[in-house]
Design an enzyme around this catalytic site. Sequence first.
Site, PDB file in Angstrom:
ATOM      1  N   SER A 153      96.862 -26.160   4.070  1.00 50.30           N
ATOM      2  CA  SER A 153      96.844 -26.205   2.605  1.00 50.30           C
ATOM      3  C   SER A 153      98.073 -25.539   2.015  1.00 50.30           C
ATOM      4  CB  SER A 153      95.578 -25.476   2.106  1.00 50.30           C
ATOM      5  OG  SER A 153      95.657 -25.240   0.715  1.00 50.30           O
ATOM      6  N   TYR A 192      89.866 -17.479   2.439  1.00 52.51           N
ATOM      7  CA  TYR A 192      90.025 -18.923   2.725  1.00 52.51           C
ATOM      8  C   TYR A 192      91.494 -19.223   3.036  1.00 52.51           C
ATOM      9  CZ  TYR A 192      91.234 -23.712   1.940  1.00 52.51           C
ATOM     10  OH  TYR A 192      91.789 -24.955   2.090  1.00 52.51           O
ATOM     11  N   LYS A 221      93.688 -20.415   6.705  1.00 55.52           N
ATOM     12  CA  LYS A 221      94.653 -21.518   6.902  1.00 55.52           C
ATOM     13  C   LYS A 221      95.939 -20.969   7.523  1.00 55.52           C
ATOM     14  CE  LYS A 221      92.098 -24.835   5.495  1.00 55.52           C
ATOM     15  NZ  LYS A 221      91.552 -25.780   6.497  1.00 55.52           N
TER      16      LYS A 221
END
Length: 338
Positions: A125, A150, A154
Site C-alpha cells: 500500500s 496496519y 505492510k
Amino acid sequence: MKILVTGGLGFIGSHTVVELQKEGYEVVIIDNCSNASEEVLEGITAITGKRPLFEKMDLRDKADVISFFDRHSDVAGVIHFAASKAVGESVEKPLLYYENNLTTLVYLLQQLTQKKKAHFIFSSSCTVYGQADEMPITENAPVKPAESPYGNTKQIGEEIIRDTCRVCPQLQAISLRYFNPMGAHPSAEIGELPLGVPQNLVPFITQTGIGLREQLSVFGDDYPTEDGTCIRDYIHVVDLARAHVVALKRLMDGKNEENYEVFNVGTGTGSSVMEVIHSFERVSGTKLNYKVVGRRAGDITQAYADTSLANRVLGWKAESTLDDAMRSAWKWEQKIRS
Ligand code: WQD
C-alpha cells in the site's frame, strides 16, 4: 497453471480472480470469510462462467497452510490479499493485525520456499510512504515511520519478503503498492462490500447517494490544496486487478531482473475529496448531501503515484477515469440495494 489467491473473496481479490480466469489461469481461493461472503463466488462465476476452487481456511492455522500446499502441490503462483486492512481498528487491536497480517505471510513463505520455483505477488500500500515529501510519489520515495499498525504490517511485510528473496533465489516476488482502489466490475456482479459504516470515501458517498447514510462528512477543507480538501489517487479496481495479472506473468515468464521488485499502482492523477464528490454528482445526476467537519486524525494531505515504472517495466497503465470508476461504484451500489 494453478494460482492461489488468498483473500480471493474480498474486494480486490475477487476482481483479480476474474482477470486471472480471463487469462486462462486455474484459480484456487483461500478465504476465512471474516470480511467477505461465499456469495462472491457466484458473482465471479456469473462473470467468467468458471467457478474457482475455494477452500474456507484461516491462514493463521499453520497446519492448515501446510496441508493446503501438500494437497495443491501444483500451485505455480500466489497472489496474497488476505489481511486485515482497517487503519483505525489496527490502532485499537495491534496484535490482531500483527498476527493476521504477518504470521500468515511467514507461513505462506515457509511453504513457497520449499518449492523449486515460486512466484509471489504481495498486496502492499502507498501507506508505506506516509506523507511523501514530493508528488507524484516514486518507488524510491523513502518509507516513513508507519502512522498505524496496519501501515506497519505492510512495511514489515515488504521487508520479510525482501529478506527472504535475498536468501531464496527460488522465490520470485513483486510487491504492488496500491493507492486508493474504488469502483466495481462493470457487470455489477462483484464490488466493494464494506461491513458496517464505511471508513473509505467512495463507499460512503455511494451509500449516502442511495439514502443508506444521511450525510457525508468531509474531513477538513483547510488543507494546503487548491480546494482545501485532501488529494488521493483513486484507481478503478479492475485496473488494479489487471496489474496483478501482468505482474504475475512477468515473474512466471522470467522477465524480472531482480527476484524482488516493487511497483506503485495508481493512475498518476490526484483527485481532491471535492472532485470525487463532483464526479459522483456528474455520474449519478444527483446532488450529494455533505457537510465539512474537522480533519480526521492520521490523514495525510496528498498522495498520488508516479506510475512510470509500472507503465514502462510492466507495460501496464490504468485505463479508467475517475468518472468511469465512480459510474461503476454507483451502478454496484444501486444493484445491491435494489
Ligand atoms: C480518502 C479521503 C479522507 C471518508 C485508506 C487507507 C489506505 C488504503 C486506502 C488499504 C481522505 C476523506 C474519507 C469520509 C472523508 N487502504 N474522507 N469522509 O485514508 O486515503 O486510505 O484506504 O491499503 O491504507 O488508509 O482512504 O477513502 O479513507 O479517505 O472526507 O467519510 O477521503 O479524509 O482525505 P485513505 P479514505
